[in-house]
Design an enzyme around this catalytic site. Structure first.
Site, PDB file in Angstrom:
ATOM      1  N   TRP A  66      -1.813   0.291  -2.503  1.00 49.69           N
ATOM      2  CA  TRP A  66      -0.754   1.264  -2.763  1.00 49.69           C
ATOM      3  C   TRP A  66       0.374   1.156  -1.737  1.00 49.69           C
ATOM      4  CZ3 TRP A  66      -1.183   3.168  -7.529  1.00 49.69           C
ATOM      5  CH2 TRP A  66      -2.453   3.184  -8.114  1.00 49.69           C
ATOM      6  N   SER A  67       0.774   2.267  -1.130  1.00 46.12           N
ATOM      7  CA  SER A  67       1.978   2.260  -0.295  1.00 46.12           C
ATOM      8  C   SER A  67       1.801   1.577   1.054  1.00 46.12           C
ATOM      9  CB  SER A  67       2.484   3.686  -0.095  1.00 46.12           C
ATOM     10  OG  SER A  67       3.053   4.176  -1.284  1.00 46.12           O
ATOM     11  N   THR A  68       0.620   1.092   1.344  1.00 48.23           N
ATOM     12  CA  THR A  68       0.509   0.183   2.483  1.00 48.23           C
ATOM     13  C   THR A  68       1.468  -0.981   2.268  1.00 48.23           C
ATOM     14  OG1 THR A  68      -1.830   0.789   2.633  1.00 48.23           O
ATOM     15  CG2 THR A  68      -1.116  -1.105   3.928  1.00 48.23           C
TER      16      THR A  68
END
Length: 380
Positions: A66-68
């Protein structure tokens, strides 16, 4: 050179924790990697990549994180800025003229990266199929007015960060975000097949299956009028079922990333140390520019303070754990995270395929730093 006893102790402690959380069923599969002084000092994994087939999690398993991936995208932009290909202060419309409509002609690349562009919104009824048509969503956003005066406030651009960045970079360079990631960042570090925005067909078999571990319930408890649903409408909430879709894996959205913990930690190690195995990604001046605080006050989308640089989170509620004397990174829905701490020449990454809110990333971060004798650990 890192003390071998400390390195072994850190590795052993992480292995103990991973065995504990996967044996109990709290987690399905987890990877952890950490670098200190340019050395890979923790490289651990446990559990399953897929329950139905019994496929084990291994260090080469690709995990939807995801937003990693936003931090990886931020590192890529920093490389391009360092080479003069793009500029943080350059208006997006200079590369993408259509974007300048409706009072957006002065919105800069830096404002997009710091979530200050005023464009977090998607249509409330947007479907996954529509979202993954990135070019079409980009066209739609180009015709929208900002929700606030750009640069005057910051509100998390969950999906639109990736949509707008993908099109801006394509217009500026003539290359896709996938090509840029491979050629300018992942390739030079030797992790081209382990650090991805979209997953090519020949690597799909390496992707872990995602499972829900309470993350969906956490989202369901949000009030119906929460601004969270402005940037992530209910049809496209970041949940396990979405991650397991073939079209999600194919979508070239640099708001998300599919990666190994080894690869993510390696990127941040290069940033934390300045140079890694002969590879220098960016100059000290560019890194300082990319990681300087650019926002203050409450995040309009999330409802709590979140300090941001140009694409990196620098601290605050919900951010990746960091030391108080410096550090940057991003965390992803469900518990993946990656960060750098240049003050201690340290980087850390955790990827996992059971989406939860159990704080395992923070626990592992504190444990590793504690064993290695790195001070200044914050639990925020």
């Amino acid at each position: 050179m890192t003390d071998g006893r400390l390195r072994n102790a850190a590795q052993t402690r992480v292995e103990e924790i991973l065995d504990e959380v996967t044996a109990s069923g709290e987690e399905t599969g987890v990877q952890v990697a950490a670098y200190l002084d340019g050395e890979l000092v923790v490289d651990a994994w446990a559990g399953l990549a897929d329950v139905e087939t019994g496929r084990p999690m291994d260090p080469e398993t690709l995990v939807p994180s995801w937003s990693t991936g936003k931090g990886i995208a931020a590192a890529l932009v920093a490389v391009l800025v360092d080479r003069g290909v793009v500029g943080y202060d350059t208006p997006i419309a200079a590369h993408w003229p259509e974007f300048g409509a409706r009072s957006k002609s002065e919105i800069t690349l830096g404002q997009l990266l710091s979530h200050s562009a005023g464009l977090p919104q998607l249509r409330p009824e947007v479907t996954p199929e529509e979202l993954f048509d990135v070019a079409s969503v980009g066209d739609w956003l180009a015709g929208q007015a900002p929700l606030w005066e750009p640069g005057t406030a910051s509100g998390y651009h969950g999906w639109t960060y990736g949509v707008l960045l993908a099109e801006t970079l394509r217009r500026a360079t003539g290359r896709t975000c996938d090509e840029l990631l491979r050629e300018e960042l992942a390739g030079p570090l030797g992790v081209a097949d382990s650090l991805l925005f979209s997953v090519p067909d020949d690597l799909v078999d390496r992707v872990a299956t995602c499972y829900d571990g309470g993350w969906s319930a956490y989202l369901d408890r949000m009030p119906p009028d929460s601004p969270f649903f402005t940037f992530s409408p209910r049809p496209v909430l970041p949940v396990a079922s979405l991650a397991n879709r073939a079209d999600f894996r194919r979508a070239a959205l640099p708001a998300n990333g599919t990666m190994t913990a080894r690869a993510a930690a390696r990127v941040y190690a290069a940033l934390a140390c300045g140079e890694l195995d002969g590879v220098r990604l960016v100059s000290e001046a560019t890194l300082k520019e990319a990681t300087a605080p650019r926002t203050s006050g409450e995040d309009r989308s999330l409802g709590f303070p979140l300090l941001k640089g140009y694409g990196f989170m620098l601290g605050g509620a919900g951010s990746v754990v960091r030391s108080p004397d410096g550090g940057f990174g991003t965390n992803g829905s469900g518990g993946s995270a990656a960060s750098a701490d240049p003050a201690h020449r340290f980087s850390f990454a955790v990827t996992k395929n059971r989406m939860s809110v159990n704080g395992l990333d923070k626990r592992l971060f504190r444990e590793v730093r504690g064993v290695l004798g790195i001070g200044g650990v914050s639990g925020s």
